[in-house]
Design a protein around this motif. Structure first.
Motif, mmCIF file in Angstrom:
data_model
loop_
_atom_site.group_PDB
_atom_site.id
_atom_site.type_symbol
_atom_site.label_atom_id
_atom_site.label_comp_id
_atom_site.label_asym_id
_atom_site.label_seq_id
_atom_site.Cartn_x
_atom_site.Cartn_y
_atom_site.Cartn_z
ATOM 1 N N VAL A 125 0.864 -1.172 0.000
ATOM 2 C CA VAL A 125 0.000 0.000 0.000
ATOM 3 C C VAL A 125 0.907 1.231 0.000
ATOM 4 O O VAL A 125 1.908 1.289 0.721
ATOM 5 N N ILE A 126 0.569 2.198 -0.842
ATOM 6 C CA ILE A 126 1.359 3.418 -0.979
ATOM 7 C C ILE A 126 0.472 4.597 -0.596
ATOM 8 O O ILE A 126 -0.556 4.856 -1.247
ATOM 9 N N LEU A 127 0.843 5.291 0.471
ATOM 10 C CA LEU A 127 0.120 6.475 0.934
ATOM 11 C C LEU A 127 1.107 7.631 1.048
ATOM 12 O O LEU A 127 2.289 7.424 1.324
ATOM 13 N N SER A 128 0.623 8.838 0.863
ATOM 14 C CA SER A 128 1.519 9.995 0.940
ATOM 15 C C SER A 128 0.779 11.218 1.458
ATOM 16 O O SER A 128 -0.454 11.241 1.546
ATOM 17 N N ASP A 129 1.548 12.235 1.791
ATOM 18 C CA ASP A 129 1.032 13.575 2.060
ATOM 19 C C ASP A 129 -0.036 13.605 3.151
ATOM 20 O O ASP A 129 -1.141 14.075 2.945
ATOM 21 N N GLN A 130 0.357 13.079 4.329
ATOM 22 C CA GLN A 130 -0.515 13.248 5.483
ATOM 23 C C GLN A 130 -0.421 14.685 6.015
ATOM 24 O O GLN A 130 -1.404 15.245 6.454
ATOM 25 N N HIS A 131 0.767 15.243 6.018
ATOM 26 C CA HIS A 131 1.004 16.587 6.570
ATOM 27 C C HIS A 131 0.513 16.668 8.015
ATOM 28 O O HIS A 131 -0.195 17.604 8.399
ATOM 29 N N LYS A 132 0.901 15.675 8.817
ATOM 30 C CA LYS A 132 0.490 15.656 10.225
ATOM 31 C C LYS A 132 0.914 16.942 10.914
ATOM 32 O O LYS A 132 2.066 17.367 10.799
ATOM 33 N N GLY A 133 -0.014 17.535 11.643
ATOM 34 C CA GLY A 133 0.261 18.821 12.263
ATOM 35 C C GLY A 133 0.008 18.839 13.752
ATOM 36 O O GLY A 133 0.191 17.826 14.443
ATOM 37 N N ALA A 134 -0.450 19.988 14.235
ATOM 38 C CA ALA A 134 -0.571 20.236 15.678
ATOM 39 C C ALA A 134 -2.016 20.179 16.160
ATOM 40 O O ALA A 134 -2.313 20.627 17.269
ATOM 41 N N ARG A 135 -2.912 19.639 15.325
ATOM 42 C CA ARG A 135 -4.344 19.546 15.648
ATOM 43 C C ARG A 135 -4.934 20.937 15.933
ATOM 44 O O ARG A 135 -5.819 21.089 16.766
ATOM 45 N N ASP A 136 -4.435 21.932 15.196
ATOM 46 C CA ASP A 136 -4.983 23.268 15.293
ATOM 47 C C ASP A 136 -5.672 23.600 13.978
ATOM 48 O O ASP A 136 -5.892 22.719 13.137
ATOM 49 N N GLY A 137 -6.013 24.861 13.772
ATOM 50 C CA GLY A 137 -6.725 25.238 12.560
ATOM 51 C C GLY A 137 -5.934 25.056 11.289
ATOM 52 O O GLY A 137 -6.501 25.009 10.197
ATOM 53 N N ALA A 138 -4.617 24.951 11.403
ATOM 54 C CA ALA A 138 -3.769 24.765 10.224
ATOM 55 C C ALA A 138 -3.475 23.300 9.939
ATOM 56 O O ALA A 138 -2.811 22.990 8.955
ATOM 57 N N ASP A 139 -3.960 22.405 10.787
ATOM 58 C CA ASP A 139 -3.649 20.981 10.640
ATOM 59 C C ASP A 139 -4.627 20.352 9.646
ATOM 60 O O ASP A 139 -5.747 19.990 10.000
ATOM 61 N N ILE A 140 -4.199 20.204 8.389
ATOM 62 C CA ILE A 140 -5.081 19.670 7.350
ATOM 63 C C ILE A 140 -5.240 18.158 7.453
ATOM 64 O O ILE A 140 -6.049 17.568 6.730
#
Length: 361
Positions: A60-75
């Motif tokens: 399985v190939i997954l990409s681009d989670q962009h894990k963030g800080a669980r704030d408004g900028a966390d996509i």
């Protein structure tokens, strides 16, 4: 006031972000991909491993989670549950997990912040690592893993063991008694604004990040599928189409591509096939689907001569919480998504094809 500013500023700021986030240069793309592909084949394990596989193996190939800080900028926040459900499914079914990069959003956040807010996802990824079924590739937003002297310390703390970070990987098999290579990398190579560029990092961290956090904007809408390929994806396709018996899989653009076509391009191809056979029912079906994308009047592109050599995993941070990825199993390659159905996460096969049926020349 916030909602008013969302309506007023979201579109122009996203357009500005898109303008500066991707400026691919054809020559740089070609040279970067050619060099990386050659180096991995010449010295497996340095920039990336070469992995032989058969129909019994699953990836399985997954990409681009962009894990963030669980704030408004966390996509990633809204998609986190789908991601965890997907990892549980793939680990239970003994898949090998290849993470194609930008897993962590390290342009907007410090690594200590990422570690604190994403412990559960890291624990799920560790299960693959324990089975020796995990490869982590760096992207432009988590380039930290490749070039920071403290990266190995943080990786050890996160995963409980040393993790080698790669720039790419090549899977090798035989199909129809011919060799087949599946070359994977994040896909930012050759992008003037993403390949380590200081202006992009400054814009994201100091301008776009705070603005996005305040307005809670996620620019990754499913409508990314409803368009022709981005310039960067088109360049990736052109590189792959010149390679004999080779598939290229990347991420980076957040735009799913299957057999070198986006969702919209695939619909146009199906419509063209229906017209050739005078299948009125299918003509109506595909025309309606195209019209539903609000693209009436768009001139149908020509895909004559296109080869099935390029795939893009999409992303794991769509604004509706969906995630997309690529599966390779039982001699097939699939574009899949995990979506919310009520409170449940459901796996959906969007496209599927046998490896032996791919048009590679």
């Amino acid at each position: 006031m916030r909602k008013f500013l969302q309506r007023l500023l979201t579109k122009p700021v996203i357009n500005l972000a898109n303008k500066w986030s991707s400026r691919p240069d054809r020559k740089r793309v070609d040279e970067a991909l050619t060099d990386l592909h050659a180096n991995i084949n010449a010295e497996s394990g340095k920039l990336g491993p070469v992995i032989p596989f058969t129909d019994r193996d699953k990836f399985v190939i997954l990409s681009d989670q962009h894990k963030g800080a669980r704030d408004g900028a966390d996509i990633f926040a809204k998609a986190a549950k789908n991601y965890l459900e997907a990892l549980d499914h793939y680990n239970h079914n003994q898949f090998f997990y290849i993470n194609l990069g930008d897993s962590e959003e390290l342009w907007e956040n410090l690594i200590v912040t990422i570690k604190h807010h994403n412990k559960t996802t890291f624990e799920s990824e560790k299960l693959f690592l324990k089975r020796k079924a995990f490869i982590k590739i760096f992207g432009n937003h988590d380039l930290y893993w490749d070039n920071d002297p403290l990266a190995s310390v943080n990786l050890l703390e996160i995963y409980g063991e040393q993790v080698k970070i790669y720039e790419g990987v090549i899977l090798k098999t035989r199909v129809n008694d011919k060799p087949l290579e599946i070359f994977m990398t994040h896909g930012h190579q050759g992008d003037l604004q993403s390949d380590g560029n200081w202006f992009s990092k400054w814009f994201v961290s100091d301008i776009w990040g705070p603005f996005q956090s305040y307005l809670c904007i996620n620019p990754n809408t499913p409508a990314n599928n409803d368009a022709l390929k981005t310039a960067h994806n088109e360049m990736m396709y052109k590189w792959s189409s010149k390679r004999k018996n080779t598939l290229l899989i990347t991420g980076h653009t957040h735009q799913p591509v299957f057999r070198s076509l986006t969702e919209l391009e695939s619909l146009y191809e199906k419509l063209d096939a229906a017209k050739k056979t005078n299948n009125s029912a299918e003509i109506e079906t595909w025309s309606q689907k195209i019209n539903e994308l609000h693209l009436k009047g768009t001139k149908a592109p020509s895909f004559k001569g296109y080869l099935d050599t390029y795939f893009n995993s999409g992303c794991c941070c769509f604004d509706d919480g969906d995630i997309t990825g690529i599966e390779i199993e039982d001699g097939c390659i699939r574009l899949i998504k995990w979506a919310y159905k009520g409170k449940e996460s459901v796996r959906v096969v969007l496209e599927e094809c046998k490896l032996e049926d791919l048009k590679l020349s």
